[in-house]
Design a protein around this motif. Sequence first.
Motif, short mmCIF file in Angstrom:
data_model
loop_
_atom_site.label_atom_id
_atom_site.label_comp_id
_atom_site.label_asym_id
_atom_site.label_seq_id
_atom_site.Cartn_x
_atom_site.Cartn_y
_atom_site.Cartn_z
N GLY A 173 -14.42 -12.68 4.16
CA GLY A 173 -14.69 -13.22 5.48
C GLY A 173 -13.57 -13.96 6.18
O GLY A 173 -13.65 -14.16 7.37
N PRO A 174 -12.48 -14.38 5.54
CA PRO A 174 -11.50 -15.15 6.29
C PRO A 174 -10.66 -14.32 7.25
O PRO A 174 -10.04 -14.86 8.16
CB PRO A 174 -10.63 -15.78 5.21
N THR A 175 -10.59 -13.02 7.06
CA THR A 175 -9.81 -12.16 7.95
C THR A 175 -10.78 -11.50 8.92
O THR A 175 -11.49 -10.58 8.56
CB THR A 175 -9.06 -11.08 7.14
N TYR A 176 -10.80 -11.99 10.15
CA TYR A 176 -11.76 -11.49 11.12
C TYR A 176 -11.14 -10.44 12.01
O TYR A 176 -9.94 -10.43 12.25
CB TYR A 176 -12.29 -12.64 11.98
N MET A 177 -11.99 -9.54 12.51
CA MET A 177 -11.57 -8.50 13.45
C MET A 177 -12.48 -8.55 14.65
O MET A 177 -13.63 -8.98 14.55
CB MET A 177 -11.69 -7.12 12.79
N ASN A 178 -12.00 -8.08 15.77
CA ASN A 178 -12.80 -8.02 16.97
C ASN A 178 -13.77 -6.84 16.85
O ASN A 178 -13.33 -5.69 16.72
CB ASN A 178 -11.90 -7.85 18.20
N ALA A 179 -15.05 -7.10 16.89
CA ALA A 179 -16.05 -6.03 16.77
C ALA A 179 -16.13 -5.19 18.04
O ALA A 179 -16.68 -4.10 18.03
CB ALA A 179 -17.42 -6.61 16.44
N ILE A 180 -15.57 -5.70 19.14
CA ILE A 180 -15.49 -4.91 20.37
C ILE A 180 -14.07 -4.36 20.43
O ILE A 180 -13.15 -4.99 20.92
CB ILE A 180 -15.79 -5.77 21.62
N ARG A 181 -13.90 -3.17 19.87
CA ARG A 181 -12.59 -2.52 19.83
C ARG A 181 -12.82 -1.02 19.94
O ARG A 181 -13.87 -0.51 19.54
CB ARG A 181 -11.83 -2.88 18.56
N PRO A 182 -11.83 -0.30 20.46
CA PRO A 182 -12.05 1.13 20.71
C PRO A 182 -12.23 1.97 19.46
O PRO A 182 -12.92 2.97 19.49
CB PRO A 182 -10.80 1.57 21.47
N VAL A 183 -11.61 1.59 18.34
CA VAL A 183 -11.74 2.36 17.11
C VAL A 183 -12.31 1.46 16.03
O VAL A 183 -11.72 0.43 15.69
CB VAL A 183 -10.37 2.92 16.67
N GLY A 184 -13.48 1.82 15.51
CA GLY A 184 -14.07 1.08 14.41
C GLY A 184 -15.04 -0.01 14.78
O GLY A 184 -15.59 -0.67 13.92
N GLY A 185 -15.27 -0.21 16.07
CA GLY A 185 -16.13 -1.30 16.49
C GLY A 185 -17.50 -0.85 16.97
O GLY A 185 -17.93 0.26 16.72
N LEU A 186 -18.17 -1.78 17.67
CA LEU A 186 -19.50 -1.52 18.21
C LEU A 186 -19.45 -0.33 19.17
O LEU A 186 -18.58 -0.27 20.04
CB LEU A 186 -20.02 -2.76 18.95
N THR A 187 -20.38 0.59 18.99
CA THR A 187 -20.40 1.80 19.81
C THR A 187 -21.83 2.10 20.24
O THR A 187 -22.73 2.05 19.41
CB THR A 187 -19.87 3.00 18.99
N PRO A 188 -22.07 2.42 21.49
CA PRO A 188 -21.11 2.39 22.58
C PRO A 188 -20.94 0.98 23.10
O PRO A 188 -21.84 0.14 22.95
CB PRO A 188 -21.76 3.28 23.63
N TYR A 189 -19.80 0.69 23.70
CA TYR A 189 -19.60 -0.59 24.39
C TYR A 189 -19.10 -0.26 25.78
O TYR A 189 -17.98 0.18 25.95
CB TYR A 189 -18.63 -1.51 23.67
N ILE A 190 -19.97 -0.43 26.75
CA ILE A 190 -19.63 -0.16 28.14
C ILE A 190 -19.52 -1.51 28.84
O ILE A 190 -20.48 -2.28 28.88
CB ILE A 190 -20.69 0.73 28.81
N ASP A 191 -18.35 -1.80 29.37
CA ASP A 191 -18.08 -3.08 30.01
C ASP A 191 -17.96 -2.87 31.51
O ASP A 191 -16.99 -2.29 31.99
CB ASP A 191 -16.80 -3.68 29.44
N ASN A 192 -18.96 -3.32 32.25
CA ASN A 192 -18.97 -3.16 33.71
C ASN A 192 -18.43 -4.38 34.44
O ASN A 192 -18.55 -4.47 35.66
CB ASN A 192 -20.40 -2.88 34.19
N TYR A 193 -17.86 -5.32 33.71
CA TYR A 193 -17.43 -6.57 34.30
C TYR A 193 -15.92 -6.75 34.14
O TYR A 193 -15.44 -7.01 33.05
CB TYR A 193 -18.17 -7.74 33.64
N PRO A 194 -15.15 -6.60 35.22
CA PRO A 194 -13.69 -6.72 35.10
C PRO A 194 -13.27 -8.16 34.82
O PRO A 194 -13.89 -9.10 35.33
CB PRO A 194 -13.18 -6.25 36.46
N PRO A 195 -12.23 -8.35 34.03
CA PRO A 195 -11.76 -9.71 33.73
C PRO A 195 -11.01 -10.31 34.92
O PRO A 195 -10.49 -9.59 35.77
CB PRO A 195 -10.82 -9.50 32.55
N GLN A 196 -10.98 -11.63 34.97
CA GLN A 196 -10.19 -12.35 35.96
C GLN A 196 -9.01 -12.97 35.23
O GLN A 196 -9.19 -13.80 34.34
CB GLN A 196 -11.02 -13.43 36.63
N ILE A 197 -7.81 -12.54 35.56
CA ILE A 197 -6.63 -13.08 34.92
C ILE A 197 -6.27 -14.38 35.63
O ILE A 197 -5.88 -14.37 36.80
CB ILE A 197 -5.46 -12.07 34.96
#
Length: 198
Positions: free
Chosen positions: A124-148
């Motif tokens: 558990g100490p090495t974490y990964m982002n579960a929202i990632r294009p390969v190997g993560g949660l599927t499907p993940y559709i993000d309709n909300y653009p980020p604000q930089i």
Amino acid sequence: HHGYPLQPFFTTHPSTGVFAEFRNTLTTNHFHNGVDIPSPDGSPAYSVYNGIVTTIGTVASQGNNAYVRVQYTVNGLLKSDAYIHIAPNPLLQVGDSVHAYQTVLGNILPGLGHVHFTNGGPSGPTYMNAIRPVGGLTPYIDNYPPQIRFVKFFVDQTNTEFPNNRVSGNVDIRVHIQETSASVPGELTSSTTNNGTY
């Protein structure tokens, strides 16, 4: 790729907390180490992989952070996920086998309304982002653009910004992105509008 630990398994779910999100809690400021997936209290949480239960943190010992950790192998690599804020299934014991999308690991605790899903290494100490294009949660559709909010360039290991938009030598790049990752019908909540990185 894998589905979600909550039903429906292969439909995009909103998130109320994402990997690397800065949590300004004033007393315990920290960076979030998983993805929060909302669902009503009492909803069952399922394993997303076939695997073995390696740890159970009970409500008695962990309080609202009660969890079940499942270890599994993907492409020859040993991995584990933690499912947090659930009352562990009392029928499960460490060493039990679990089956993807069949075994109920536990139910969302009263008043929490989400599962904190942590993709990680064997312990558990090495974490990964579960929202990632390969190997993560599927499907993940993000309709909300980020604000930089900003991208800034500093002289390496200092608080000195480079003048006149010119950089040279070693550089520290600092970014603040605020992202709305979900909406509640008719309103946005603070937990869905601070899901960027810092």
